[in-house]
Design an enzyme around this catalytic site. Structure first.
Site, PDB file in Angstrom:
ATOM      1  N   TYR A 103       0.826  -1.211   0.000  1.00 20.36           N
ATOM      2  CA  TYR A 103       0.000   0.000   0.000  1.00 20.36           C
ATOM      3  C   TYR A 103       0.862   1.264   0.000  1.00 20.36           C
ATOM      4  O   TYR A 103       0.367   2.343  -0.310  1.00 20.36           O
ATOM      5  CB  TYR A 103      -0.941   0.052   1.214  1.00 20.36           C
ATOM      6  CG  TYR A 103      -1.972  -1.047   1.310  1.00 20.36           C
ATOM      7  CD1 TYR A 103      -2.143  -1.981   0.279  1.00 20.36           C
ATOM      8  CD2 TYR A 103      -2.782  -1.159   2.434  1.00 20.36           C
ATOM      9  CE1 TYR A 103      -3.092  -2.993   0.395  1.00 20.36           C
ATOM     10  CE2 TYR A 103      -3.730  -2.166   2.551  1.00 20.36           C
ATOM     11  CZ  TYR A 103      -3.872  -3.086   1.535  1.00 20.36           C
ATOM     12  OH  TYR A 103      -4.807  -4.083   1.654  1.00 20.36           O
ATOM     13  N   HIS A 124       0.319 -11.677   2.011  1.00 19.88           N
ATOM     14  CA  HIS A 124      -0.694 -10.912   1.271  1.00 19.88           C
ATOM     15  C   HIS A 124      -1.320 -11.709   0.132  1.00 19.88           C
ATOM     16  O   HIS A 124      -2.533 -11.672  -0.078  1.00 19.88           O
ATOM     17  CB  HIS A 124      -0.054  -9.628   0.739  1.00 19.88           C
ATOM     18  CG  HIS A 124      -1.038  -8.548   0.441  1.00 19.88           C
ATOM     19  ND1 HIS A 124      -0.713  -7.222   0.458  1.00 19.88           N
ATOM     20  CD2 HIS A 124      -2.357  -8.593   0.132  1.00 19.88           C
ATOM     21  CE1 HIS A 124      -1.782  -6.494   0.158  1.00 19.88           C
ATOM     22  NE2 HIS A 124      -2.797  -7.302  -0.045  1.00 19.88           N
TER      23      HIS A 124
END
Length: 269
Positions: free
Chosen positions: A42, A100
């Site tokens: 991110y 992730h």
């Protein structure tokens, strides 16, 4: 927060950058959010850390999640990458560290990165560990590597239009908790006639109904917003109780509409 359970309501930070993410997290903490979700990819861990550090909330009252990106899954890279995340977050430990995504094309075996993640936990870098975007096959391999009891959650896309039932059913059979990301389907829930009708019956919004639907199934939810009013109203979804008939009506909305489907995604169930 010495609990081993993941708070049911969290604040997602996907796609939020710079001052926008600082403001969102600061406002969220002020409104009572105590579970903050970020990830290496991110590009906002430092800003999330800054917002938390500037807030009046004690670290032990917070539950902070980050996720290890695919480039750092190898045994030699995973722990150093997590240490970098902690530095950015200004923390000695995250509450939850997730893989992730499974290694693209399964270039690395699941056992390698799950064992490295378990080692990170043993070193005290994370209080809990888990997975994200794992298919049934990947979950089976993760369980074989570290045991189901070590896997605190599987964070996957779940909303009324993608109910991910095979993954949900398998995770439940194994006693693995689920976290629903994109629970509002990027706002698409706001236009759905069924959700709007149920919302009208309760005097709430369609977004609140979608969140209540996830919460009522025992999932954690991590919606994101930059607007104070939305952050506040999302949080109020915890007080909504849907009837069995309403839950069934929402169950009928499943159309396999997957929004997070990058080219490196696994072969979905």
């Amino acid at each position: 927060m010495t609990t081993t359970t993941i708070p049911a309501f969290g604040l997602g930070t996907f796609r939020l950058k710079d001052q926008q993410v600082i403001d969102s997290v600061a406002t969220g903490l002020e409104l009572g959010y105590r579970h903050i979700d970020t990830a290496q990819i991110y590009g906002n861990e430092a800003e999330v850390g800054q917002a938390i550090a500037s807030s009046k909330v004690a670290r032990d009252e917070l539950f902070v999640t980050t996720k290890v990106w695919t480039e750092s899954l190898s045994r030699d890279k995973l722990i150093p990458s997590l240490k970098q995340s902690l530095e950015k977050l200004r923390m000695e430990q995250v509450d939850l560290a997730l893989i992730h995504w499974p290694s693209p094309n399964d270039a690395l075996p699941v056992a390698e990165y799950m064992q490295a993640l378990a080692e990170a936990k043993q070193q005290g870098l994370a209080r809990l560990i888990g997975i994200s975007n794992f298919t049934v096959a990947h979950m089976q391999q993760a369980i074989a590597a570290v045991g189901a009891a070590e896997i605190a959650t599987n964070q996957v896309e779940i909303h009324p239009f993608l109910q991910n039932r095979k993954v949900v059913d398998f995770a439940r059979e194994q006693g693995i908790h689920l976290t629903a990301y994109m629970p509002l389907a990027y706002g698409r829930v706001m236009q759905d006639p069924t959700l709007l009708e149920i919302a009208g019956n309760h005097g709430v919004s369609a977004a609140q109904v979608a969140l209540a639907w996830s919460l009522q199934q025992g999932f954690a939810v991590i919606p994101s917003s930059t607007r104070r009013a939305n952050l506040e109203s999302n949080l109020q979804a915890t007080g909504i109780k849907l009837s069995d008939a309403e839950m069934q009506a929402i169950a009928a909305l499943d159309r396999g509409e997957r929004l997070a489907n990058p080219d490196f995604a696994p072969k979905w169930d």
